[in-house]
Design a protein around this motif. Structure first.
Motif, PDB file in Angstrom:
ATOM      1  N   THR A  62       4.538   6.234  -2.871  1.00 23.47           N
ATOM      2  CA  THR A  62       3.591   5.522  -2.023  1.00 23.47           C
ATOM      3  C   THR A  62       3.115   4.216  -2.624  1.00 23.47           C
ATOM      4  O   THR A  62       2.801   4.149  -3.814  1.00 23.47           O
ATOM      5  N   PHE A  63       3.045   3.223  -1.777  1.00 21.98           N
ATOM      6  CA  PHE A  63       2.321   2.002  -2.115  1.00 21.98           C
ATOM      7  C   PHE A  63       1.133   1.887  -1.169  1.00 21.98           C
ATOM      8  O   PHE A  63       1.284   2.037   0.046  1.00 21.98           O
ATOM      9  N   LEU A  64      -0.028   1.661  -1.748  1.00 20.13           N
ATOM     10  CA  LEU A  64      -1.236   1.534  -0.939  1.00 20.13           C
ATOM     11  C   LEU A  64      -2.064   0.391  -1.497  1.00 20.13           C
ATOM     12  O   LEU A  64      -2.446   0.403  -2.660  1.00 20.13           O
ATOM     13  N   GLN A  65      -2.278  -0.613  -0.681  1.00 21.43           N
ATOM     14  CA  GLN A  65      -3.144  -1.706  -1.102  1.00 21.43           C
ATOM     15  C   GLN A  65      -4.500  -1.444  -0.469  1.00 21.43           C
ATOM     16  O   GLN A  65      -4.662  -1.554   0.745  1.00 21.43           O
ATOM     17  N   PHE A  66      -5.429  -1.028  -1.324  1.00 19.79           N
ATOM     18  CA  PHE A  66      -6.753  -0.674  -0.810  1.00 19.79           C
ATOM     19  C   PHE A  66      -7.514  -1.949  -0.497  1.00 19.79           C
ATOM     20  O   PHE A  66      -7.757  -2.758  -1.387  1.00 19.79           O
ATOM     21  N   PRO A  67      -7.860  -2.151   0.772  1.00 18.52           N
ATOM     22  CA  PRO A  67      -8.489  -3.430   1.135  1.00 18.52           C
ATOM     23  C   PRO A  67      -9.849  -3.592   0.448  1.00 18.52           C
ATOM     24  O   PRO A  67     -10.496  -2.589   0.143  1.00 18.52           O
ATOM     25  N   PRO A  68     -10.258  -4.813   0.221  1.00 20.72           N
ATOM     26  CA  PRO A  68     -11.569  -5.022  -0.389  1.00 20.72           C
ATOM     27  C   PRO A  68     -12.660  -4.501   0.542  1.00 20.72           C
ATOM     28  O   PRO A  68     -12.485  -4.466   1.751  1.00 20.72           O
ATOM     29  N   GLY A  69     -13.739  -4.084  -0.023  1.00 20.93           N
ATOM     30  CA  GLY A  69     -14.844  -3.579   0.785  1.00 20.93           C
ATOM     31  C   GLY A  69     -16.149  -4.066   0.184  1.00 20.93           C
ATOM     32  O   GLY A  69     -16.144  -4.797  -0.801  1.00 20.93           O
ATOM     33  N   PRO A  70     -17.251  -3.640   0.776  1.00 21.45           N
ATOM     34  CA  PRO A  70     -18.555  -4.140   0.332  1.00 21.45           C
ATOM     35  C   PRO A  70     -18.813  -3.849  -1.146  1.00 21.45           C
ATOM     36  O   PRO A  70     -19.395  -4.667  -1.863  1.00 21.45           O
ATOM     37  N   SER A  71     -18.351  -2.676  -1.630  1.00 18.54           N
ATOM     38  CA  SER A  71     -18.663  -2.313  -3.003  1.00 18.54           C
ATOM     39  C   SER A  71     -17.584  -2.754  -3.982  1.00 18.54           C
ATOM     40  O   SER A  71     -17.733  -2.652  -5.178  1.00 18.54           O
ATOM     41  N   HIS A  72     -16.446  -3.208  -3.448  1.00 15.56           N
ATOM     42  CA  HIS A  72     -15.369  -3.642  -4.348  1.00 15.56           C
ATOM     43  C   HIS A  72     -14.746  -4.910  -3.780  1.00 15.56           C
ATOM     44  O   HIS A  72     -13.949  -4.860  -2.855  1.00 15.56           O
ATOM     45  N   PRO A  73     -15.111  -6.040  -4.341  1.00 17.34           N
ATOM     46  CA  PRO A  73     -14.695  -7.322  -3.779  1.00 17.34           C
ATOM     47  C   PRO A  73     -13.184  -7.571  -3.868  1.00 17.34           C
ATOM     48  O   PRO A  73     -12.651  -8.381  -3.120  1.00 17.34           O
ATOM     49  N   ASN A  74     -12.518  -6.869  -4.766  1.00 17.68           N
ATOM     50  CA  ASN A  74     -11.087  -7.131  -4.941  1.00 17.68           C
ATOM     51  C   ASN A  74     -10.257  -5.990  -4.381  1.00 17.68           C
ATOM     52  O   ASN A  74     -10.639  -4.836  -4.495  1.00 17.68           O
ATOM     53  N   PRO A  75      -9.118  -6.323  -3.785  1.00 20.36           N
ATOM     54  CA  PRO A  75      -8.243  -5.239  -3.325  1.00 20.36           C
ATOM     55  C   PRO A  75      -7.738  -4.439  -4.528  1.00 20.36           C
ATOM     56  O   PRO A  75      -7.612  -4.976  -5.625  1.00 20.36           O
ATOM     57  N   VAL A  76      -7.491  -3.169  -4.299  1.00 22.54           N
ATOM     58  CA  VAL A  76      -6.993  -2.303  -5.373  1.00 22.54           C
ATOM     59  C   VAL A  76      -5.572  -1.874  -5.023  1.00 22.54           C
ATOM     60  O   VAL A  76      -5.323  -1.388  -3.921  1.00 22.54           O
TER      61      VAL A  76
END
Lengths: 557, 623, 215
Positions: B424-438
């Protein structure tokens, strides 16, 4: 220093390849020449197998070599045991496999394999299924292999359900796959037959298939294979056999059917007070398989007719079906002239699926207004759902298609002609039918016009030969002014035609009128505004070709 | 141990450290005939790009935590190696200084209690006996308390039930440590775009034959608090049931639009200075589609400029359909294999390799580096290549490099179980608590990342705080990180164990699903984390080198944040061109057939190795 | 001088049956004759003063058994073993290994034993390992007794032969013995099968190269 590793230069490698190629060509020539010699000498032996094998391993698509091997094996079979044959064919099977591995699309090798497997005393079909699966996993669009798989599946008596799920997998990998959709269309009716016999498959599965195709269409509307399959799904099933028109009168007895059939299968009879009339049936157009049959009674038809007149035919199951004719008040004739039924009735469930499909098409067209497959599909859907409601839109869409897709313009025009004619025939059922200015390029449904006495086809685009006019057995007056007729060859024989108007066509020579000789009662012909009209000594020339004619271009001859 | 004196004392290029860029450069120099000496102070390849088994990873962690223990040059250079007139020694750094905030934690008991062992053996006896009889050829390992599970310790075979499977997922630390060799844990996990520059380089240089890859099987995204399969190929779009047909058309139209190079200018007119998000909105994409395209396919953020988004989308789409259903490849045995593959090519062309051979200092004279001091030996060379992690501080630009936050989790099942083992590849989109994608990569046993029954989840993002702080929240969305106590494994209360049994694929396998990534939308239990590690690593790809460095010292960056190896490949090529402007960068290495040995007359053999018995057979009958 | 000996069995184009490909790695101390063994096997050559194996990534050679063609992809160490720096990648996924020692050098035998251990720990559990006591032509300077090696091999389940790349003694034989011992089913067919990874190739991901056992 010895023993040092060195890389060959490109030049050296090219030279090696060249030498190798030259050697191969030499060997091939030699071997092929030897085969020709042997074949001419009628030598069918092991050596022939050996040499042809060596060539085929290099070039698998030499049909004559495969044929030669077949001859040899057939020949050797006579002197060997069954075990010998089995072994030989197994090695033959192996050879085709070697060839196919090098070229999976070798027609010769696939074809030969079919023969090998069919000739093998104890064939292992499961192995063949596995081979097909393997090749289709490598290239899911290898149609040679699909063909072979269908052959194998039949021999191995594979469950259609199992094969269907195989097509599921392949479609999921890549839905641009004619072979796979096609196979599906063969399997589905086996797995999910429609109890009503109206749809290609059972209704729930039909719905599922339509959704599948819709997904393909929306993913890539330019992929033709899915649309092609959809057309099979939406295609109107063949109408059940029926008598659509009938006439019993002292002068003429005829029956027109929904589908062309042979006399024997149709089993036509005319019944007066339930007693069959004695006589002979002949087709109106002289074909063995026809939709219009003329009855020649052995004894004259009684006049007035009794109150009970019927036509009898055999339906698909071979059962006798009687249809009552309406007897006119004075009893001089009886006829059947019912409203034609175009399109099978839809269940509400299916209708709503189709409606969804149509909505989807309309949405698709918002994205790609020029998508021809979407346009065509929407026409087919509209016709299937509710013809009456969509008449204007159908015609409009087809006109758009004619503009958009020049290459298939003729197809769309013909389709349009058929649909337009269907609308017209639903409205007009009298002795006189007027089909003026409908942009017709073809004349469909002629059998439904069998009882018409006056037919007007003015201002259309008819151009091609019209053998189907033979269906118009009662027609006395026909007008085809301002069409595009160039010749009248193939004109259907119309026994009662008296007046024919062909003004404003493209008929150029007197000879082009000659086919009208098949209409024995033709008295009046009008060819004004045709090139032929200015031919010198027209009148005498026409008289020579059509001696029975009394009036030409409005003037007595 | 070979004596250090065996090392050639002069060569063309000395490469210090076996990181990615260094290894590519070593291969490139060797390939064009340069004498390369490649040394590394570690006893493993790859440096900060290495992949470790569980045991070696623990050692690495210890070394990082106690840099003074780190293998250092046993010899005092000053005692053996003379400084000549005009020379100075410039001392190198210890590469572990690039690693910080390491936190390693077990989340499972050390071992089961005696009672539990007994319960389990009784319960699984019957089924085990059957299995054992069919696997009797297996060599028996010494039996301890876990007779049943230990059996497969040395086995790599995929069909066999794993340790955890036999015990229904009740893993212990002992279980994992017993199988420590079957882990390949990446320090710098990266995927390769199927048409990315590393794949092309591997193929064009013929190094590809040393390595094997698995295609990533699916691209996931996090949407509305759930994992979603992103339809990225034409086949996916066709098969997915998560978007309507109209959305399918929108998506396909958008994607083909991005690929239609003829109309690109026209299509994006007016968006040159806008964001990709604005462009997507102008296309009236539904929220789902917008999410798929922006965060998963373009791997962007709300501020990604339009043309960059288009480029990223193109890169994604260009790589589709080459090797699998997604654009990505993952190297078997982990990314640590890749530097090794380049090193092998270097060796094949005569490069000399010596691990456990730390470089102490550079010898610099007249602003040129003349060589390296290592293990009491002066090693002289024209060029010195080294990883930035070891570079003397005075050669760096002084700019504080940014950092990478990494999280590694060994889990008991996939974040979204599927019929076939997923990658799996998953690019976790940025959110309010984490400004950078993971960036999340989950790999399974068939890639040799971990033993059967387990999965390994890698998380990577730009560092803002410590790795743990940066990643813990995302980890908690996907994984259960609470510790498991021994009593949780009580067989009489079987809840947890069935949830974690790895049998989920069957529950989730809805009828007719055809591997399209569509999973039944049932509530899933999250995988249990068995072991976790967080650490930070410096991101040095943006750093430049001060003019203080001699021009024949070439510094290579450490692992960067990007998903692929583009940066390393480009940096290696750039440095190579600087070293050897006129020579070709990694021309194709010859195939075996193209190699001749001098003094040997080449014989003609065709491609398949067939010599021509053919001739004789054909000619015989006619003579 | 180059001594030309008979080449190994050539593949026979008439062979029926499947083709299986295997990765075979050579291990052993420097200068025990690893490359010479391969050269003898693949090219039928021997060079007294063989340079180390520059440029030879790996060589391939085919052995025909009754119903199977076994294609060996033979990996040479490329000298990385010299400073005990052989990359683990080298023996990843190897289905066969020949561990070579020099019968005139006791140390090399000791080193061979270390390699056996290393492989038993790190390599695939089904790997077929052969022990080759090379330089059998120098038996008069023998340092390792044949019996000792044989006993060690038996204890560890290894194939064992004393070989000579120079005289070609037992060279083809040892490869043939390995070929016979390798499992020939679909799963064991080397690189390319589904659970293995895939090699990247020029031919744009065409899966045709995969699956070597085209049964």
């Amino acid at each position: 220093m010895h023993g040092r590793l060195k890389v060959k230069t490109t030049k050296e490698q090219e030279e090696e390849r060249r030498v190798k190629r030259a050697q191969k060509v030499k060997q091939y020539r030699l071997a092929y020449g030897r085969i020709v010699e042997k074949r001419q000498a009628g030598e069918r032996d092991e050596e022939g197998l050996q040499i042809s094998q060596q060539i085929l391993e290099m070039i698998p698509d030499i049909h004559s070599l495969w044929n030669y091997r077949r001859e040899i094996i057939e020949h050797l079979k006579e002197s060997g045991s069954e075990d010998d044959l089995q072994r030989r064919l197994e090695s033959e099977r192996h050879l085709t496999e070697t060839c196919l591995r090098a070229n999976p699309k070798s027609y010769g090798a696939w074809h030969h394999r079919t023969w090998v497997m069919d000739s093998m005393p104890s064939p292992d079909w499961q192995r063949e299924v596995a081979l097909c699966t393997k090749f289709l996993n490598l290239d899911e669009r290898n149609f040679h292999c699909w063909d072979y798989r269908r052959f194998v599946a039949a021999r191995a008596a594979l469950a259609p359900q199992q094969e269907l799920s195989f097509t599921d997998d392949k479609i999921a990998v890549n839905f641009s796959n004619y072979s796979c959709w096609h196979y599906r269309s063969k399997l589905l009716p086996l797995v999910y037959p429609d109890p009503a016999g109206v749809r290609p498959v059972r209704e729930d599965q039909h719905r599922h298939e339509l959704e599948l195709v819709q997904n393909a269409a929306f993913t890539d509307p330019n992929d033709q294979s899915a649309w092609f399959y959809q057309r099979w799904l939406l295609g109107r099933s063949q109408p059940a056999q029926a008598v659509t028109r009938a006439l019993v009168s002292p002068g003429l007895c005829l029956v027109a059917t929904a589908r062309p059939a042979k006399a024997r299968g149709l089993g036509l009879q005319l019944l007066l007070d339930s007693r069959p009339l004695d006589g002979r049936w002949r087709s109106a157009d002289g074909q063995r398989c026809s939709s219009v049959w003329v009855f020649e009674p052995a004894s004259p038809i009684p006049s007035p007719l009794p109150g009970d007149v019927a036509a009898r035919f055999l339906d698909a199951s071979g059962a006798e079906v009687d249809v009552a004719l309406d007897v006119v008040a004075d009893g001089s004739s009886a006829a059947l002239n019912s409203v034609p039924a175009f399109g099978a009735p839809l269940s509400p469930a299916l209708a709503s699926v189709m409606m969804e499909e149509l909505d989807a098409c309309r949405q698709l067209l918002e994205f790609d207004p020029d998508s021809k497959w979407t346009l065509l599909t929407s026409v087919l859907l509209m016709q299937t759902i509710e013809r009456q409601q969509f008449e204007a839109e159908t015609v409009l869409t087809l006109d758009t298609l004619v503009e958009l897709d020049y290459q298939r313009a003729n197809y769309y025009k013909d389709l349009r002609s058929r649909l337009v004619l269907e609308y017209a025939l639903e409205r007009q059922r009298g002795d006189a039918v007027d089909l003026t200015r409908l942009s017709l390029t073809a004349l469909y449904h002629a059998p439904l016009l069998a009882l018409v006495k006056t037919l007007v086809l003015d201002d259309n685009h008819l151009r091609r030969p019209l053998p189907q006019l033979a269906a118009l057995q009662c027609c006395e007056t026909l007008s085809m002014d301002r069409n595009e007729l160039v010749s009248l060859s193939g004109w259907g024989a119309m026994p009662n035609l008296r007046r024919l108007s062909l003004r404003g066509n493209a008929l150029a020579s007197v000879d082009s009128l000659a086919p009208l000789a098949c209409c024995p009662r033709l008295r009046e012909l009008d060819v004004r505004n045709n090139p032929v009209a200015s031919v010198e000594a027209l009148r005498s020339a026409v008289k020579a070709v059509l001696p029975g004619l009394g009036v030409l271009n409005g003037e007595p001859l | 141990m070979a004596s250090a004196n065996d090392l050639p004392s002069t060569c063309d290029v000395i490469v210090v450290g076996t990181g990615m860029t260094e290894s590519i450069l070593a291969a490139a120099a060797s390939r064009v005939g340069k004498q390369v000496l490649h040394i590394d102070g570690n006893d493993y390849y790859g440096g900060l790009w290495a992949s470790f088994n569980l045991d070696n990873l623990n050692k690495w962690v210890k070394d990082c935590e106690n840099p003074e223990n780190f293998a250092s040059d046993p010899d005092d250079p000053n005692s053996d190696v003379k400084i000549n007139n005009g020379e100075e020694f410039v001392f190198l750094q210890n590469q572990t200084s690039h690693i910080s905030n390491i936190e390693v934690k077990w989340h499972i008991p050390k071992k089961l209690t005696e009672t539990q062992v007994e319960q389990w053996s009784r319960k699984s006896q019957t089924s085990q006996e059957e299995k054992e009889s069919s696997e009797s050829d297996e060599s028996k390992s010494p039996t301890e308390e876990h007779t049943l599970s230990r059996k497969h310790t040395n086995s790599e075979s995929e069909k066999m039930p794993s340790v955890g499977f036999t015990r229904n997922g009740n893993w212990t630390q002992e279980d994992l440590m017993r199988d420590y060799r079957r882990f390949n844990i990446d320090l710098a996990p990266k995927l390769l775009f199927a048409r990315g520059s590393l794949v092309e380089l591997l193929i064009s240089s013929n190094i590809a034959r040393y390595t094997e890859f698995h295609a990533v099987t699916r691209v996931l995204t996090w949407l509305d608090g759930e994992l979603n399969a992103v339809p990225c190929s034409r086949a996916d779009v066709f098969a997915t049931r998560h978007v309507s047909v109209v959305e399918k058309r929108m998506l396909m139209k958008l994607l083909t639009g991005c690929m239609d190079s003829d109309n690109l200018v026209q299509e994006f007119q007016g968006f040159e200075s806008k964001t990709f998000l604005e462009y997507l909105k102008s296309k009236r994409l539904t929220a789902h589609l917008l999410h798929y395209v922006l965060y998963a396919i373009a791997m962007g953020t709300d501020t990604t400029p339009c043309m960059e988004g288009v480029e990223r989308t193109q890169r994604f789409l260009n790589s589709l359909g080459r090797y699998g259903n997604t654009p990505f490849l993952w190297p078997m045995y982990g990314t640590g294999e890749l530097p090794q593959a380049f090193c092998r090519l270097c060796a094949v062309f005569g490069g000399t390799y010596c691990l456990q051979h730390p470089a102490k200092a550079l010898v610099v004279a007249n602003e040129r580096c003349v060589g390296v001091v290592s293990c009491g030996q002066r090693l002289m060379a024209e060029h010195v290549v080294m990883g930035i992690a070891q570079a003397p501080t005075q050669y760096l630009d002084g700019q504080q490099p940014s950092g990478i936050s990494r999280g590694v989790f060994i889990t008991n099942k996939s974040i979204m179980p599927s019929e076939k083992e997923p990658l799996t590849f998953l690019q976790f989109p940025p959110g309010p608590s984490h400004p950078n994608p993971v960036t999340v990569i989950e790999v399974g046993p068939s890639t040799h990342a971990c033993p059967q029954g387990l999965f390994m989840v890698h998380m990577t993002c730009k560092q803002s705080k410590s790795a743990k702080e940066d990643l813990q929240e995302i980890a908690s969305f996907l994984l259960t990180q609470e510790d498991v106590s021994p009593s949780d494994y009580d067989i009489s209360t079987d809840n947890r164990s069935t949830q974690t049994s790895g049998q989920d694929p069957h529950h989730h396998h809805s009828e007719g699903a055809s591997g399209s990534g569509d999973e039944a939308a049932t509530v899933r239990t999250k995988p249990q984390v068995l072991w976790s590690m967080y650490f930070n690593c410096l991101e040095t790809s943006k750093n430049s080198y001060s003019p203080n460095a001699p021009e024949n010292v070439h510094l290579c960056s450490g692992p960067d944040l990007e998903l692929d190896f583009e940066f390393s490949v480009q940096q290696a090529e750039r440095l190579f061109k600087k070293m050897y402007p006129d020579l070709e960068f990694l021309p194709r290495a010859p195939d075996p057939e193209e190699i001749v040995i001098e003094g040997d007359t080449p014989e003609v053999v065709d491609e398949d190795g067939n010599s021509f018995e053919f001739d004789e057979e054909v000619q015989q009958p006619s003579s | 001088m180059a001594n030309r000996g008979g080449p190994a069995q050539r593949p026979n184009p008439q062979t029926q049956g499947k083709i299986c490909q295997f990765k075979l790695v050579l291990l052993g101390e420097s200068a025990v004759g690893k490359s010479s063994l391969v050269l003898r096997f693949v090219k039928g050559q021997f060079h007294e003063y063989q340079e180390s194996t520059i440029g030879a990534a790996f060589l391939t050679q085919t052995v025909c058994l009754e119903d199977t063609t076994v294609k060996f992809e033979i990996w040479d160490t490329a000298g990385q073993e010299r400073y005990h720096s052989l990359a683990p990648m080298y023996y990843r996924g190897a289905q066969a290994a020949i561990i070579v020692y020099d019968i005139t050098n006791m140390d090399s035998f000791g080193r061979a034993k270390v390699w056996v251990k290393e492989l038993q720990r790190q390599a695939s559990p089904n790997i077929v390992i052969a022990l080759a006591g090379n330089k059998a032509d120098l038996a008069n300077s023998r340092a390792v007794e044949c019996e000792e090696a044989q006993t060690y091999a038996d204890e560890n389940g290894l194939l064992f032969m004393e070989t000579s790349a120079k005289t070609a003694k037992n060279v083809n034989e040892i490869f043939l013995a390995i070929a016979k011992k390798l499992p020939k089913n679909e799963q064991a067919s080397g690189a390319g099968s589904t659970n293995q990874g895939r090699r990247l190739q020029e031919l744009d991901g065409s899966p045709k190269a995969a699956g070597n056992c085209c049964k």
